[in-house]
Design a protein around this motif. Sequence first.
Motif, short mmCIF file in Angstrom:
data_model
loop_
_atom_site.label_atom_id
_atom_site.label_comp_id
_atom_site.label_asym_id
_atom_site.label_seq_id
_atom_site.Cartn_x
_atom_site.Cartn_y
_atom_site.Cartn_z
N ASP A 367 0.86 -1.19 0.00
CA ASP A 367 0.00 0.00 0.00
C ASP A 367 0.89 1.24 0.00
OD1 ASP A 367 -2.32 1.46 -0.02
OD2 ASP A 367 -2.65 1.34 2.15
N TYR A 368 0.31 2.36 -0.41
CA TYR A 368 1.06 3.63 -0.43
C TYR A 368 0.10 4.77 -0.18
CZ TYR A 368 3.55 7.70 -2.27
OH TYR A 368 4.12 8.95 -2.43
N ASP A 369 0.46 5.66 0.73
CA ASP A 369 -0.33 6.84 1.05
C ASP A 369 0.35 8.06 0.42
OD1 ASP A 369 -1.60 9.06 2.12
OD2 ASP A 369 -1.77 8.22 4.12
N VAL A 374 4.12 7.50 2.76
CA VAL A 374 4.48 6.31 3.53
C VAL A 374 3.98 5.07 2.80
CG1 VAL A 374 4.06 5.03 5.67
CG2 VAL A 374 4.56 7.47 5.75
N ALA A 375 4.89 4.11 2.65
CA ALA A 375 4.55 2.84 2.01
C ALA A 375 4.43 1.75 3.07
CB ALA A 375 5.61 2.46 0.99
N THR A 376 3.50 0.86 2.84
CA THR A 376 3.39 -0.35 3.65
C THR A 376 4.07 -1.48 2.88
OG1 THR A 376 1.30 0.38 4.59
CG2 THR A 376 1.83 -1.96 4.80
N THR A 397 8.04 2.16 -12.23
CA THR A 397 8.68 2.55 -10.98
C THR A 397 10.14 2.12 -10.97
OG1 THR A 397 6.61 2.28 -9.74
CG2 THR A 397 8.65 2.27 -8.47
N PHE A 398 11.03 3.07 -10.68
CA PHE A 398 12.43 2.72 -10.47
C PHE A 398 13.14 3.89 -9.81
CE2 PHE A 398 16.94 2.54 -11.30
CZ PHE A 398 17.24 1.26 -10.87
N PHE A 399 13.62 3.69 -8.61
CA PHE A 399 14.44 4.69 -7.94
C PHE A 399 15.19 4.05 -6.79
CE2 PHE A 399 10.33 4.80 -5.79
CZ PHE A 399 10.65 4.93 -4.44
N LYS A 400 16.25 4.73 -6.36
CA LYS A 400 17.06 4.28 -5.24
C LYS A 400 16.90 5.27 -4.08
CE LYS A 400 20.64 2.41 -8.30
NZ LYS A 400 22.09 2.42 -8.64
N GLN A 401 17.04 4.76 -2.89
CA GLN A 401 17.05 5.62 -1.72
C GLN A 401 17.64 4.85 -0.55
OE1 GLN A 401 12.58 5.98 -0.84
NE2 GLN A 401 13.45 5.60 1.20
N TYR A 423 4.59 -6.65 8.18
CA TYR A 423 4.26 -5.39 7.51
C TYR A 423 5.05 -4.25 8.16
CZ TYR A 423 0.47 -7.04 4.50
OH TYR A 423 -0.26 -7.65 3.52
N ILE A 424 5.77 -3.52 7.32
CA ILE A 424 6.64 -2.43 7.75
C ILE A 424 6.16 -1.13 7.12
CG2 ILE A 424 9.01 -1.53 7.74
CD1 ILE A 424 8.74 -4.06 9.38
N LYS A 425 6.17 -0.04 7.91
CA LYS A 425 5.84 1.28 7.38
C LYS A 425 7.13 2.09 7.25
CE LYS A 425 1.18 1.04 8.06
NZ LYS A 425 0.13 1.32 7.08
N MET A 426 7.31 2.74 6.10
CA MET A 426 8.47 3.60 5.92
C MET A 426 8.18 4.66 4.88
SD MET A 426 11.11 1.26 3.67
CE MET A 426 12.05 2.66 3.08
N LYS A 427 8.86 5.78 5.00
CA LYS A 427 8.69 6.87 4.06
C LYS A 427 9.54 6.59 2.82
CE LYS A 427 8.09 11.86 4.01
NZ LYS A 427 8.12 13.10 4.83
N VAL A 428 8.97 6.86 1.64
CA VAL A 428 9.68 6.63 0.39
C VAL A 428 9.83 7.95 -0.36
CG1 VAL A 428 9.05 4.21 0.15
CG2 VAL A 428 7.52 5.95 -0.73
N ASP A 429 10.89 8.03 -1.17
CA ASP A 429 11.22 9.29 -1.84
C ASP A 429 10.31 9.57 -3.04
OD1 ASP A 429 13.21 9.51 -0.01
OD2 ASP A 429 14.86 9.04 -1.38
N GLN A 430 9.76 8.52 -3.63
CA GLN A 430 8.90 8.69 -4.80
C GLN A 430 7.67 7.78 -4.65
OE1 GLN A 430 10.91 8.38 -8.63
NE2 GLN A 430 12.85 9.08 -7.75
#
Length: 442
Positions: A367-369, A374-376, A397-401, A423-430
């Motif tokens: 999932d993505y908000d 924030v991505a799940t 989709t393709f990016f590094k962070q 299930y992990i929540k984390m902020k993504v750059d794109q």
Amino acid sequence: METLSKRKYSGKRNRLAKPELLAPAGNLEKLKFAIHYGADAVYIGGQKYGLRSNADNFSFEEMREGVEFAKKYGAKVFVATNIYAHNEDVDGIEAYLKNLYEAGIAAIIAADPAIIEVAQRVTPGMEVHLSTQQSTVNWQAVKFWKEEGLPRVVLGREASFEEIQEIKKHVDIEIEAFIHGAMCSSYSGRCVLSNHFTDRDSNRGGCCQSCRWKYDLFEDVREEGVWVSEEDMQNARVLQNFELGVNQIPLYEQEDQAFTMGSKDLCMLEHIPDLIDVGIDSFKIEGRMKSIHYVATVVNVYRQAIDSYMEDPDNYVLKPEWLEEIQKAANRPLNTGFFYDTPDHEDHIYEPEEKAVPYDFAGLVMDYDPQTQVATIEQRNYFKPGMEIEFFGPNGTFFKQKVTEIFDEAGNQLEAARHPLQYIKMKVDQPVAYFDMMRKKK
């Protein structure tokens, strides 16, 4: 990967029709990934009559679920029934094929005429595709199988572009060819090394990959009175057969490497125009035993390349990032197999293999908000804050962070993602999307 773009197929353009992209699926999850990442069809194994007995393989219930999933994407499911049957294998084939048909399977891939005959008789609504195990590489043989009622032939991996063009010239039939994956050192997989060494029948699904083992050369000292030094006897590479009373002395020095006789893997990504122009109807990727990361990466790259070429053939350009992506899933050095010329000593692996895959599948986006970015993510391999990761997906989709802070579903901050399927929540750059994958360097 060795640059192969200088090699050209100079034959006459046969036609321009979009080929089917056919992907391997060792289990139900891999089937879904393959189709989601762009496969037009997948081939799977049931729990009988296939050549990958060590794969997870599908129950009839899983086949039905796979077929239903495939239909949502306009894809098809084929089942490999490509063993060479012994007498004890024959009982039950008729019932098994009927169950495949009832599960919605579009086609079986078969080599044994007994299985082909039964399928044509009891399940006429299910296509029969001739397996590569039949080693078909000439137009007369293809014509024979067409006259036997088969709509498609999977060519032996030994077929060249010139031979494929000749086949298409003489016979109006669908041609399927392997374009990526492992190559067999024996003729179209007809190997008996595994039978002799381990009593596992390669042609009934038990291949132990004997060609990937390490080998060495030894001298048998059989004559009476031949003296073997104490130093040689203490050498770990001196073998003794006590039953025969034979000492085997290495012919080369202690520091010499043992060798394998496996071939490099096939990769035709740089030659999509040639594959399409010669008229191959189905591009087949090998690898029912390969990982989810491998299947998704390879299918995704070939999907992009095929679509790009078909959209504008005259201005098609091979993108360097496609080659970089393929390397992230490469298990061995790559070459072009038999398409352009006969492989020689440079197309084999003699020294112990260095596994080339530098990436692991680390997580699956669930999932993505967009408001919080924030991505799940469903964890698939250990990762923690500070690691560099990549996201990629079937929709570009393709990016590094770098991984920043990570949290569990309850909002608790974590030092690392250690638990499979957590299930992990984390902020993504794109932005990311459902079923995008996250990978990490090993």
